[in-house]
Design an enzyme around this catalytic site. Structure first.
Site, PDB file in Angstrom:
ATOM      1  N   ARG A  81      40.591   4.916  29.704  1.00 26.58           N
ATOM      2  CA  ARG A  81      41.547   4.163  30.134  1.00 26.58           C
ATOM      3  C   ARG A  81      42.446   3.494  29.454  1.00 26.58           C
ATOM      4  O   ARG A  81      43.328   3.245  29.217  1.00 26.58           O
ATOM      5  CB  ARG A  81      41.091   3.021  31.155  1.00 26.58           C
ATOM      6  CG  ARG A  81      40.440   3.653  32.459  1.00 26.58           C
ATOM      7  CD  ARG A  81      39.883   2.444  33.263  1.00 26.58           C
ATOM      8  NE  ARG A  81      40.747   1.821  33.997  1.00 26.58           N
ATOM      9  CZ  ARG A  81      41.020   2.313  35.500  1.00 26.58           C
ATOM     10  NH1 ARG A  81      40.523   2.893  35.877  1.00 26.58           N
ATOM     11  NH2 ARG A  81      42.348   1.460  35.943  1.00 26.58           N
ATOM     12  N   GLU A 120      10.210  -5.235  29.649  1.00 29.19           N
ATOM     13  CA  GLU A 120      10.934  -5.090  28.682  1.00 29.19           C
ATOM     14  C   GLU A 120      11.165  -6.095  27.800  1.00 29.19           C
ATOM     15  O   GLU A 120      11.106  -7.557  28.367  1.00 29.19           O
ATOM     16  CB  GLU A 120      12.472  -4.741  29.140  1.00 29.19           C
ATOM     17  CG  GLU A 120      12.713  -3.496  30.017  1.00 29.19           C
ATOM     18  CD  GLU A 120      13.917  -3.284  30.502  1.00 29.19           C
ATOM     19  OE1 GLU A 120      14.620  -2.484  29.820  1.00 29.19           O
ATOM     20  OE2 GLU A 120      14.537  -3.974  31.459  1.00 29.19           O
ATOM     21  N   HIS A 156      14.644   2.442  39.881  1.00 27.87           N
ATOM     22  CA  HIS A 156      13.479   3.101  39.134  1.00 27.87           C
ATOM     23  C   HIS A 156      12.039   2.856  39.707  1.00 27.87           C
ATOM     24  O   HIS A 156      11.353   3.745  39.784  1.00 27.87           O
ATOM     25  CB  HIS A 156      13.583   2.477  37.826  1.00 27.87           C
ATOM     26  CG  HIS A 156      14.933   2.322  36.847  1.00 27.87           C
ATOM     27  ND1 HIS A 156      15.566   3.665  37.103  1.00 27.87           N
ATOM     28  CD2 HIS A 156      15.650   1.743  36.108  1.00 27.87           C
ATOM     29  CE1 HIS A 156      16.759   3.481  36.564  1.00 27.87           C
ATOM     30  NE2 HIS A 156      16.717   2.441  35.792  1.00 27.87           N
ATOM     31  N   LYS A 161      12.284  11.441  32.983  1.00 29.86           N
ATOM     32  CA  LYS A 161      11.453  11.196  32.071  1.00 29.86           C
ATOM     33  C   LYS A 161      10.156  12.158  32.131  1.00 29.86           C
ATOM     34  O   LYS A 161       9.665  12.375  33.505  1.00 29.86           O
ATOM     35  CB  LYS A 161      10.820   9.583  32.075  1.00 29.86           C
ATOM     36  CG  LYS A 161      11.754   8.624  31.771  1.00 29.86           C
ATOM     37  CD  LYS A 161      11.050   7.172  31.628  1.00 29.86           C
ATOM     38  CE  LYS A 161      12.174   6.078  31.420  1.00 29.86           C
ATOM     39  NZ  LYS A 161      12.798   5.778  30.065  1.00 29.86           N
ATOM     40  N   HIS A 174      17.777   7.883  35.876  1.00 29.05           N
ATOM     41  CA  HIS A 174      17.161   8.398  34.533  1.00 29.05           C
ATOM     42  C   HIS A 174      15.668   8.349  34.577  1.00 29.05           C
ATOM     43  O   HIS A 174      14.982   9.162  33.886  1.00 29.05           O
ATOM     44  CB  HIS A 174      17.849   7.719  33.233  1.00 29.05           C
ATOM     45  CG  HIS A 174      17.365   6.605  32.853  1.00 29.05           C
ATOM     46  ND1 HIS A 174      17.623   5.282  33.192  1.00 29.05           N
ATOM     47  CD2 HIS A 174      16.472   6.179  31.846  1.00 29.05           C
ATOM     48  CE1 HIS A 174      17.234   4.251  32.672  1.00 29.05           C
ATOM     49  NE2 HIS A 174      16.204   4.754  31.848  1.00 29.05           N
ATOM     50  N   LYS A 190      12.880  -8.924  31.968  1.00 23.13           N
ATOM     51  CA  LYS A 190      13.486  -8.798  30.996  1.00 23.13           C
ATOM     52  C   LYS A 190      12.844  -9.921  29.937  1.00 23.13           C
ATOM     53  O   LYS A 190      12.284 -11.075  30.331  1.00 23.13           O
ATOM     54  CB  LYS A 190      14.838  -9.300  30.832  1.00 23.13           C
ATOM     55  CG  LYS A 190      15.418  -7.935  31.556  1.00 23.13           C
ATOM     56  CD  LYS A 190      16.712  -7.293  30.786  1.00 23.13           C
ATOM     57  CE  LYS A 190      17.187  -6.340  31.491  1.00 23.13           C
ATOM     58  NZ  LYS A 190      17.230  -4.977  31.155  1.00 23.13           N
ATOM     59  N   ASP A 231      18.776  -4.158  39.618  1.00 22.05           N
ATOM     60  CA  ASP A 231      18.957  -3.363  38.330  1.00 22.05           C
ATOM     61  C   ASP A 231      17.840  -2.376  38.152  1.00 22.05           C
ATOM     62  O   ASP A 231      17.926  -1.400  37.827  1.00 22.05           O
ATOM     63  CB  ASP A 231      19.103  -4.329  37.068  1.00 22.05           C
ATOM     64  CG  ASP A 231      19.224  -3.620  35.894  1.00 22.05           C
ATOM     65  OD1 ASP A 231      20.335  -2.609  35.790  1.00 22.05           O
ATOM     66  OD2 ASP A 231      18.812  -3.931  34.885  1.00 22.05           O
ATOM     67  N   LYS A 249      24.453   4.574  38.350  1.00 21.82           N
ATOM     68  CA  LYS A 249      24.312   3.346  38.961  1.00 21.82           C
ATOM     69  C   LYS A 249      25.034   2.295  38.352  1.00 21.82           C
ATOM     70  O   LYS A 249      25.577   2.437  37.113  1.00 21.82           O
ATOM     71  CB  LYS A 249      22.663   3.152  38.789  1.00 21.82           C
ATOM     72  CG  LYS A 249      22.098   2.625  37.813  1.00 21.82           C
ATOM     73  CD  LYS A 249      20.885   2.361  37.561  1.00 21.82           C
ATOM     74  CE  LYS A 249      20.519   0.844  37.705  1.00 21.82           C
ATOM     75  NZ  LYS A 249      20.170   0.495  36.473  1.00 21.82           N
TER      76      LYS A 249
HETATM   77  C1  BG6 Z   1      18.593   0.609  33.033  1.00 22.40           C
HETATM   78  C2  BG6 Z   1      18.783  -0.758  33.606  1.00 22.40           C
HETATM   79  O1  BG6 Z   1      18.865   1.378  34.340  1.00 22.40           O
HETATM   80  O2  BG6 Z   1      17.410   0.912  32.687  1.00 22.40           O
HETATM   81  C3  BG6 Z   1      18.516  -1.622  32.111  1.00 22.40           C
HETATM   82  O3  BG6 Z   1      19.916  -1.050  33.926  1.00 22.40           O
HETATM   83  C4  BG6 Z   1      17.104  -1.217  31.547  1.00 22.40           C
HETATM   84  O4  BG6 Z   1      18.716  -2.967  32.476  1.00 22.40           O
HETATM   85  C5  BG6 Z   1      17.058   0.372  31.629  1.00 22.40           C
HETATM   86  O5  BG6 Z   1      16.928  -1.783  30.353  1.00 22.40           O
HETATM   87  C6  BG6 Z   1      15.470   0.566  31.180  1.00 22.40           C
HETATM   88  O6  BG6 Z   1      15.342   2.033  30.810  1.00 22.40           O
HETATM   89  P1  BG6 Z   1      14.266   2.695  29.851  1.00 22.40           P
HETATM   90  O7  BG6 Z   1      14.297   3.993  29.920  1.00 22.40           O
HETATM   91  O8  BG6 Z   1      14.758   1.948  28.376  1.00 22.40           O
HETATM   92  O9  BG6 Z   1      13.121   2.047  30.510  1.00 22.40           O
END
Ligand code: BG6
Length: 497
Positions: free
Chosen positions: A58, A224, A248, A190, A186, A347, A243, A156
């Protein structure tokens, strides 16, 4: 990298030629994940077809900045240093187009470009905030750019509630039908997550014991060590529940809990996942208090470095957003009657790791004279950082002295067993979009079922006035000392696993 130094894919496929149009094309996700994913499939020799990548932005960025950023991210995506030739070849396929507004006029240059490749399938990748999805879809349709062969990939977050998710879907389906829509999670791309299907459905051993009669509890953890990085605005509107859990962790739960599908065909798998999501026990004002915990990180030390609190990170000092959540969930069906599924994510935790632990029940009767505790069997599926499977079982300690035993793990380390590079999740998913396989993508009804369950938590958190428990960055999250008797399961099992 020289042309021959990387083992070429054994799975090269001839795909239809395609244009991959990435909206948000100069954004972090596109540069960090999407382009490198395609690049790696290219250098692995899997993409035996013509294609173009069109980065839509954009803004009005300088081409020099965009291409030098792109090269930097491509280089960072591999440990191979001799890769300049391949990068140059890939870059030639990437075109940057500036389209400040989503309209027929705004997409004039894009239309002209796509129309000059009439035999290419057009894949539109929406890597923008979801508020832009509707206007982009509409502008593509009005520009005559949505054909039967076109596909759309949605990143997402697909909304912030059941209602907003439905409204996004309504907007998208004005231009694309369900068979053209690829909602990305995603985690489903994996390798170890896909291996869950093989582990469960290609081995008779586990399936026989995969139920409430044999399993005591299941724990799904995504921990994380990173904080919110540069995504403060997005994250503060989502929090850990939306999130990570809404997508996930629930997808992982589905793969663990679902019935064997009839085949691997997309809707067969998605029908089974949907049944799980619809069987999840909804929370009440009472059960959120005993069966969920939410927390927010305060200052602390992560990997030896002092880090700020969440509030300092996002520079908003009244935020109530949770950065940690732990949930005791139940799937109310025949197979999983009263088996708790512990879902946890946070986190700024002590370390980064994701795993699924299947805790089996103890043996029914201990025949051994010492009556020493017989630990229960555990199947541990480590998703990251290492990818491995462990089966913990009781084993006799060799030598005299009667039956002495201890738990020993049988280990399958993926890197040791398959000495190849594992493709990144996005590589697999983008190839699936090109080939038209929706198995690893979420269907709208799955999404809605997930939202219904998530909303039973958010609405009852509100109704019960539930607050975050502060935890120090660099720890395992809220500790036992601040939890009542009934809730100690959360930290106890977290530390043990
Ligand atoms: C994302 C989240 O979808 O997945 C992030 O928005 C997160 O906050 C991430 O850190 C984690 O992905 P991965 O593959 O590193 O475990």
């Amino acid at each position: 990298m020289s042309n021959n130094s990387r083992k070429k894919s054994k799975h090269s496929e001839v795909f239809e030629p395609f244009n991959l149009v990435v909206f948000g094309g100069d954004g972090d996700l596109a540069l960090r994940k999407i382009y490198p994913a395609l690049f790696h499939r290219q250098i692995d020799g899997q993409l035996l077809c013509d294609y173009n990548v069109i980065a839509i932005t954009r803004k009005n960025p300088s081409e020099t900045t965009f291409y030098s950023e792109l090269v930097r991210f491509l280089k960072e995506s591999t440990e191979d240093s001799e890769i300049d030739f391949e990068i140059d070849e890939f870059i030639k396929k990437v075109k940057l187009i500036s389209a400040p507004e989503a309209s027929v006029e705004g997409y004039f240059e894009l239309s002209a470009f796509l129309n000059s490749f009439p035999n290419f399938q057009n894949i539109y990748y929406f890597s923008t905030p979801s508020s832009a999805f509707g206007p982009i879809a509409q502008a593509l349709k009005s520009s005559g750019l949505v054909k039967k062969s076109s596909k759309v990939v949605l990143e997402k977050p697909l909304g912030y509630s059941l209602e907003s998710s439905k409204s996004i879907n309504e907007d998208i389906t004005k231009a694309f039908n369900e068979k053209q829509i690829y909602r990305i999670d995603h985690y489903l791309g994996k390798e170890t997550v896909q291996n869950l299907m093989v582990l469960r459905f290609a081995n008779n051993l586990f399936e026989r014991a995969w139920d409430s009669e044999h399993i005591d509890n299941i724990q799904i953890t995504v921990s994380e060590s990173l904080g919110v990085e540069k995504r403060a605005a997005y994250y503060d509107n989502s929090g850990a529940l939306l999130d990570m859990v809404q997508n996930h962790l629930l997808q992982l739960l589905c793969l663990v809990a679902m019935e064997p599908p009839h085949t691997l065909e997309a809707d067969e798998v998605r029908n089974e996942k949907l049944k799980v999501l619809r069987s999840m026990r909804l929370f009440t004002k009472k059960s959120v208090l005993t069966d969920t915990v939410k927390g927010q990180y305060s200052r602390g030390i992560v990997k030896g470095v002092e880090v700020q609190s969440y509030l300092e990170d996002i520079k908003k000092f009244n935020s109530k957003t949770e950065t940690f959540v732990a949930i005791k969930a139940y799937v109310d069906n025949w197979r999983w009657k009263e088996v708790p599924f512990y879902l946890r994510t946070g986190k700024r935790m002590l370390k980064r790791y994701s795993e699924i632990v299947i805790n089996f029940k103890e043996v029914r009767h201990n025949i051994f004279p010492s009556k020493e505790k017989l630990n229960n069997n555990k199947l541990i599926i480590r998703l990251q950082p290492e990818e491995r499977i462990e089966l913990v079982q009781m084993t006799k300690i060799p030598g005299p002295g009667g039956y002495r035993y201890k738990p020993i793990a049988l280990k399958l380390d993926f890197l040791d067993s398959f000495k190849e590079r594992f493709p990144e999740a996005y590589e697999r998913l983008i190839i699936d979009v090109i080939r038209g396989n929706q198995t690893l993508f979420m269907r709208q009804d799955e999404l809605e079922a997930a939202w219904t369950w998530i909303e039973s938590i958010t609405s009852n958190w509100k109704a019960a006035g539930m607050n975050n428990i502060l935890y120090e960055a660099g720890t395992w999250g809220p500790g036992d000392d601040i939890m009542d008797e009934e809730s100690t399961w959360i930290t106890k099992t977290w530390k043990e696993s």
